[in-house]
Design a protein around this motif. Structure first.
Motif, short mmCIF file in Angstrom:
data_model
loop_
_atom_site.label_atom_id
_atom_site.label_comp_id
_atom_site.label_asym_id
_atom_site.label_seq_id
_atom_site.Cartn_x
_atom_site.Cartn_y
_atom_site.Cartn_z
N ALA A 83 0.95 -1.35 0.04
CA ALA A 83 -0.09 -0.05 0.00
C ALA A 83 0.91 0.96 -0.21
CB ALA A 83 -0.78 0.02 1.35
N VAL A 84 2.18 1.08 -0.12
CA VAL A 84 2.86 2.31 -0.42
C VAL A 84 3.59 2.42 -1.81
CG1 VAL A 84 3.71 2.06 2.03
CG2 VAL A 84 5.18 0.99 0.51
N ALA A 85 4.02 3.54 -2.24
CA ALA A 85 4.21 3.75 -3.62
C ALA A 85 5.61 3.69 -4.08
CB ALA A 85 3.97 5.30 -3.86
N ASP A 86 6.49 3.56 -3.00
CA ASP A 86 7.88 2.99 -3.35
C ASP A 86 8.35 1.67 -3.27
OD1 ASP A 86 7.35 3.66 -0.83
OD2 ASP A 86 9.11 5.07 -0.52
N PHE A 87 7.43 0.79 -2.97
CA PHE A 87 7.59 -0.77 -3.02
C PHE A 87 6.45 -1.47 -3.55
CE2 PHE A 87 7.11 -4.77 -1.05
CZ PHE A 87 8.43 -5.44 -1.29
N GLU A 88 6.91 -2.12 -4.68
CA GLU A 88 5.80 -2.91 -5.30
C GLU A 88 5.51 -4.34 -5.07
OE1 GLU A 88 4.68 -3.60 -9.82
OE2 GLU A 88 6.43 -2.43 -9.53
N GLY A 89 4.27 -4.82 -4.87
CA GLY A 89 3.89 -6.14 -4.41
C GLY A 89 3.53 -6.83 -5.75
N ASN A 90 3.13 -7.93 -5.56
CA ASN A 90 2.50 -8.64 -6.89
C ASN A 90 1.09 -8.83 -6.90
OD1 ASN A 90 2.55 -10.35 -4.89
ND2 ASN A 90 3.66 -12.12 -6.07
N VAL A 91 0.36 -8.26 -5.90
CA VAL A 91 -0.95 -8.33 -5.75
C VAL A 91 -1.63 -6.81 -5.31
CG1 VAL A 91 -3.27 -9.40 -4.21
CG2 VAL A 91 -1.08 -10.69 -4.74
N ASN A 92 -2.97 -6.69 -5.96
CA ASN A 92 -3.47 -5.30 -5.26
C ASN A 92 -4.93 -5.48 -5.02
OD1 ASN A 92 -5.50 -5.18 -7.73
ND2 ASN A 92 -3.39 -4.77 -8.95
N PRO A 93 -5.67 -4.82 -4.32
CA PRO A 93 -6.76 -5.32 -3.75
C PRO A 93 -8.02 -5.84 -4.81
CG PRO A 93 -6.36 -3.33 -2.74
CD PRO A 93 -5.28 -3.47 -3.81
N GLN A 94 -7.66 -5.32 -6.09
CA GLN A 94 -8.50 -5.47 -7.04
C GLN A 94 -8.47 -7.13 -7.51
OE1 GLN A 94 -6.88 -2.70 -7.15
NE2 GLN A 94 -8.67 -1.75 -6.64
N HIS A 95 -7.66 -7.80 -7.01
CA HIS A 95 -7.64 -9.26 -7.20
C HIS A 95 -8.73 -9.96 -6.61
CE1 HIS A 95 -3.30 -8.36 -8.78
NE2 HIS A 95 -3.47 -9.42 -9.52
N PHE A 96 -8.84 -9.22 -5.41
CA PHE A 96 -9.96 -10.08 -4.46
C PHE A 96 -11.29 -9.70 -4.83
CE2 PHE A 96 -6.18 -9.39 -1.47
CZ PHE A 96 -5.52 -10.41 -1.90
N GLU A 97 -12.13 -10.54 -4.87
CA GLU A 97 -13.76 -10.48 -5.09
C GLU A 97 -14.44 -9.87 -3.73
OE1 GLU A 97 -15.71 -13.98 -6.43
OE2 GLU A 97 -14.38 -14.28 -8.17
N LYS A 98 -13.78 -10.38 -2.64
CA LYS A 98 -14.32 -10.12 -1.17
C LYS A 98 -13.19 -9.74 -0.24
CE LYS A 98 -15.71 -14.79 -0.20
NZ LYS A 98 -15.16 -15.45 -1.62
N PRO A 99 -13.05 -9.09 0.64
CA PRO A 99 -12.15 -8.74 1.67
C PRO A 99 -11.67 -10.03 2.37
CG PRO A 99 -14.02 -7.17 1.95
CD PRO A 99 -14.44 -8.19 1.14
N ALA A 100 -12.55 -11.13 2.52
CA ALA A 100 -12.01 -12.35 3.22
C ALA A 100 -10.82 -13.16 2.10
CB ALA A 100 -13.08 -12.94 3.72
N ASP A 101 -10.78 -12.70 0.97
CA ASP A 101 -9.84 -13.38 0.25
C ASP A 101 -8.55 -12.75 0.54
OD1 ASP A 101 -11.98 -14.68 -1.20
OD2 ASP A 101 -12.15 -13.22 -2.97
N ALA A 102 -8.46 -11.72 1.33
CA ALA A 102 -6.90 -11.43 1.64
C ALA A 102 -6.30 -12.58 2.52
CB ALA A 102 -7.14 -10.18 2.60
N GLU A 103 -7.23 -13.39 3.12
CA GLU A 103 -6.60 -14.54 3.80
C GLU A 103 -5.32 -15.30 3.16
OE1 GLU A 103 -6.88 -17.99 3.64
OE2 GLU A 103 -8.15 -18.10 1.87
N THR A 128 -3.77 2.56 5.30
CA THR A 128 -2.62 1.90 5.70
C THR A 128 -2.39 0.46 4.91
OG1 THR A 128 -2.73 2.77 7.90
CG2 THR A 128 -0.93 1.12 7.45
N PHE A 129 -3.36 -0.27 4.85
CA PHE A 129 -3.14 -1.56 4.10
C PHE A 129 -3.89 -1.61 2.62
CE2 PHE A 129 -3.07 -2.51 8.62
CZ PHE A 129 -1.71 -2.48 8.73
N SER A 130 -4.48 -0.38 2.12
CA SER A 130 -5.43 -0.47 1.02
C SER A 130 -6.44 -1.22 1.44
CB SER A 130 -4.78 -0.70 -0.10
OG SER A 130 -3.70 -0.13 -0.73
N GLY A 131 -7.39 -1.16 2.87
CA GLY A 131 -8.16 -2.07 3.11
C GLY A 131 -7.97 -2.65 4.38
N ILE A 132 -8.57 -2.43 5.50
CA ILE A 132 -8.48 -3.04 6.85
C ILE A 132 -7.92 -4.51 6.78
CG2 ILE A 132 -10.41 -3.28 7.88
CD1 ILE A 132 -7.16 -1.82 9.42
N ALA A 133 -8.90 -5.31 6.03
CA ALA A 133 -8.81 -6.64 5.94
C ALA A 133 -7.53 -7.19 5.49
CB ALA A 133 -9.88 -7.24 4.85
#
Length: 200
Positions: A83-103, A128-133
């Motif tokens: 959720a920070v601009a200067d470090f890139e992950g390989n997943v973003n919140p749009q990958h998840f259909e529902k918040p629980a998928d963050a598990e 902070t986390f692009s979504g608290i879940a």
């Protein structure tokens, strides 16, 4: 019609009595801010580590981000949401259909709002986390924190926040843990297994 008028009349009588007996407004009491012994930064580090958290000290934010790049490498088997601009992950919140998928997240990277020396807590919000879940369900948390934003205690933290502009806040004081059953300490019982704070 007569019954309706009687009902309205009774309602008005009740409201009039309430208004007539309303207590006078009083100013809120002054809440003293008690001094907390020790250096806020040293207290913060001591408490985070006491709660099974990990502290990484860096001379600059760039150095802290470089540590992430060297130690947290996103792969197909290591899903990382940043959720920070200067470090890139390989997943973003749009990958998840529902918040629980963050598990499915192995790690989540965010920026702490404030640190609290008194408790070793990092103040976070949904952003902070692009979504608290994402912060609650990820296996490992990494929080960047500017050490100049570490305050003495909780009262100092609340004095610095404009809660009218924050939808939700939480205090993270290490990884999830419990010792309820026979006083056996279990880390990662209800949430993240690890919390790493990158101070810069």
């Amino acid at each position: 019609m007569k019954k309706e008028n009687q009902t309205q009349s009774a309602r008005e009588r009740i409201l009039a009595r309430i208004r007539a007996n309303r207590p006078k407004s009083q100013a809120h009491p002054d809440v003293p801010v008690f001094a907390i012994a020790g250096d806020p930064l040293e207290n913060f580090v001591s408490h985070v580590e006491g709660f099974d958290g990990k502290i990484i000290k860096s001379a600059s934010r760039e150095e802290a981000v470089e540590w992430l790049k060297q130690n947290l490498r996103p792969t197909a088997d290591n899903l990382v949401l940043s959720a920070v601009a200067d470090f890139e992950g390989n997943v973003n919140p749009q990958h998840f259909e529902k918040p629980a998928d963050a598990e499915r997240l192995n790690a989540c990277v965010g920026e702490g709002i404030l640190g609290i020396g008194e408790t070793g807590s990092v103040l976070v919000a949904p952003e902070t986390f692009s979504g608290i879940a994402n912060g609650l369900f990820a296996e490992n948390l990494y929080l960047l924190l500017d050490k100049t934003k570490i305050v003495d205690g909780l009262q100092n933290a609340y004095a610095k926040m404009d809660l009218s502009k924050i939808q939700y806040t939480s205090l993270f004081s290490g990884p999830s843990a419990t010792a309820d059953i026979e006083a056996v300490h279990i880390t990662g019982a209800q949430g993240p297994v690890s919390l790493t704070v990158l101070l810069y």
